[in-house]
Design an enzyme around this catalytic site. Structure first.
Site, PDB file in Angstrom:
ATOM      1  CE1 TYR A 141      47.634  31.640  37.673  1.00  0.00           C
ATOM      2  CE2 TYR A 141      48.468  31.876  35.437  1.00  0.00           C
ATOM      3  CZ  TYR A 141      47.412  31.910  36.338  1.00  0.00           C
ATOM      4  OH  TYR A 141      46.145  32.215  35.905  1.00  0.00           O
TER       5      TYR A 141
ATOM      6  CE1 TYR B 136      44.934  29.736  33.452  1.00  0.00           C
ATOM      7  CE2 TYR B 136      42.803  29.846  32.377  1.00  0.00           C
ATOM      8  CZ  TYR B 136      43.898  30.477  32.928  1.00  0.00           C
ATOM      9  OH  TYR B 136      43.952  31.844  32.952  1.00  0.00           O
TER      10      TYR B 136
END
Ligand code: ZN
Lengths: 143, 361
Positions: free
Chosen positions: B263, B313
């Protein structure tokens, strides 16, 4: 009640557990929430000690001296009202009188390069009426 | 729909949903898709920390018999104040993570701490101080992912990035510069989870959830919104506890992982997760990264699709779908021979999450 209204104007909505902190701040001083049973400090203030699970609280008045644990220079104005403010220094300040907790604060009057991890700071209450948590440098970082 | 086509499952066979970060309205999904009856519907609390964990909810539902086919959908559309100012009190009703009624959040405001970039700046700065970590390593992350994005169709950021470009980028909140920040976008993705028995009969190579865990240590707590974590874990990603549990449950070690989907909302947090997930020792990610280990030909290729820094994203979910592609051997920028993939949720307030996936061939 007046205090709550003033804080609400500033976008702050305390509970009974956090109100003593904000009352002290508006009056130009800092206090920290401490467990009355085991002595552990906690931040934010709460009605329960994560160390010993007791709920009794005592409020420790702080002399405002502390040390920068980490910092950042906010350079991008994320919101319209912050565009006139940048750059400003945000720091996590550890307090001499309340080991184990940090306050999220601004460091005022500081030049770039002066704000450093380990630098000594002291609370500054010029903006107390706006419930700002501010510090100024009081010495240089330990090597 | 395309996930169902891909798997060869009728959309009306879906009888469960697993979400994170508020998810998608399950009733709306059920009525829209024409599903007879939903038998499982659960969501992880928190925000992007759970992105790798909804798979675990789905697997639990399958194993317990509460559902037979669980869809893990993620859709993300930005309305009003953007995520970059997530904790601001102004904008349209405040930022997306602004909580009007939280007495804890009050402590962010008197210092104008409004943005995740500022919060992670505080954590990264401490890591640099404590371990000598440098911006050179953050640059290596950003440049590596940009190179990977350029080999992945659909990536949002495809202009080549040099070291000079990186260091010329404007600073957002020291030490985080523009190219350390993910590229905010909109989109959707879905993963289907069913029994291995059923998956073997479907169209594609089945991918087994070796382990999918979520949660985290109380000492991490609200993490970036708290900033009172003990020093031992302050300059971490908050994932150490779940990483240990994940490897134990899967019965494998970091060295067994072939590709890592980490992440990457902010480049420095990739380094901290490399440490917490055991690819290098705590405090040694700077040298680990600068030695080329996260590149496509390195010891552990990271985010071959370009990640959230350069591909796009989706609050973590594009990393989950890419992990599935990689172990199936379907990545646009494929890690050769990848069998086991790690995918992590955001370093965020608890719960955080991590999953290990393996192709069954
Ligand atoms: Zn106690």
């Amino acid at each position: 009640m007046e205090t709550m209204e003033r804080l609400a104007q500033l976008g702050l909505y305390p509970t009974k557990d956090t109100l003593p902190f904000w009352e002290a701040l508006l009056a130009g001083s800092l206090v920290a929430c401490q467990c009355a049973n085991c002595g552990r400090f906690r931040q934010p203030p709460s009605g329960f000690c994560p160390g010993c699970q007791h709920s009794a609280v005592r409020w420790q008045r702080l002399d405002g001296a502390g040390t920068i644990y980490s910092f950042t220079w906010a350079r991008h104005g994320f919101t319209p009202d912050l565009r006139d403010r940048v750059p400003y220094a945000i720091a996590l300040v550890e307090l001499d009188d309340a080991p184990g907790i940090r306050l999220i604060a601004n460091i005022l009057d500081a030049e770039e390069g002066q704000v450093a991890i380990g630098a000594k700071v002291v609370a500054d209450h010029r903006n107390a009426a706006d419930a700002r948590i501010d510090f100024v440098l009081s010495g240089t970082a330990d090597a | 729909m395309s996930a169902c086509d891909d798997a060869g499952i009728a959309v009306t066979d879906v009888d469960g949903f697993a979400f994170y970060r508020g998810g998608v309205d399950a009733g709306l999904l059920a009525q829209t898709l024409g599903i007879d009856e939903i038998t499982f519907c659960a969501s992880l609390s928190g925000a992007g920390g759970g992105s790798a964990g909804s798979l675990g909810l789905a697997a639990a539902a399958i194993q317990s018999g509460m559902a037979t086919v669980v869809a893990c959908p993620m859709a993300f559309q930005q309305i009003g104040t953007r995520f970059g100012a997530a904790y601001a009190r102004d904008g349209v009703g405040g930022g997306p993570l602004y909580n009007h009624a939280s007495p804890e959040d009050d402590y962010l405001r008197p210092a104008d701490l409004v943005a995740p970039a500022q919060m992670f700046g505080l954590i990264a700065q401490r890591h640099m101080h404590k371990y000598g970590t440098t911006r050179e390593a953050f640059a290596e992350v950003a440049i590596t992912f940009r190179d990977n994005a350029r080999k992945t169709p659909g990536s949002l950021m495809t202009k080549p990035m040099t070291r000079e470009d990186y260091f010329n980028a404007r600073m957002i909140s020291d030490p985080i510069c523009l190219f350390d920040c993910c590229v905010e976008s909109e989109g959707a993705g879905v993963v289907l989870v069913t029994s291995l028995e059923r998956a073997r009969d479907l169209r594609k190579t089945p991918v087994e959830v070796l382990a999918s865990v979520h949660g985290g240590e109380g000492d991490w707590g609200q993490g970036i919104m708290w900033l009172n974590m003990p020093d031992e874990i302050f300059s971490s990603s908050g994932h150490r506890g779940i990483a240990k549990r994940m490897y134990e449950r899967a019965g494998i070690k970091p060295a067994d992982v072939d590709v890592a989907m980490i992440y990457d909302h902010f480049a420095p947090m990739v380094l901290l997760q490399l440490e917490d997930y055991g690819f290098c020792a705590i405090g040694e990610s700077n040298d680990f990264v600068l030695d080329g280990n996260i590149r496509m030909d390195g010891a552990i290729p990271v985010n071959p699709n370009g990640g959230q820094l350069s591909n796009g994203y989706l609050i973590g979910f594009s990393l989950v779908t890419e992990a599935v592609r990689q172990v199936r051997g379907e990545g646009a920028n494929q890690v050769a021979g990848a069998e086991v993939a790690l995918v992590t949720g955001g370093p965020a307030a608890l719960p955080v999450s991590g999953s290990l996936l393996r192709a069954v061939r």
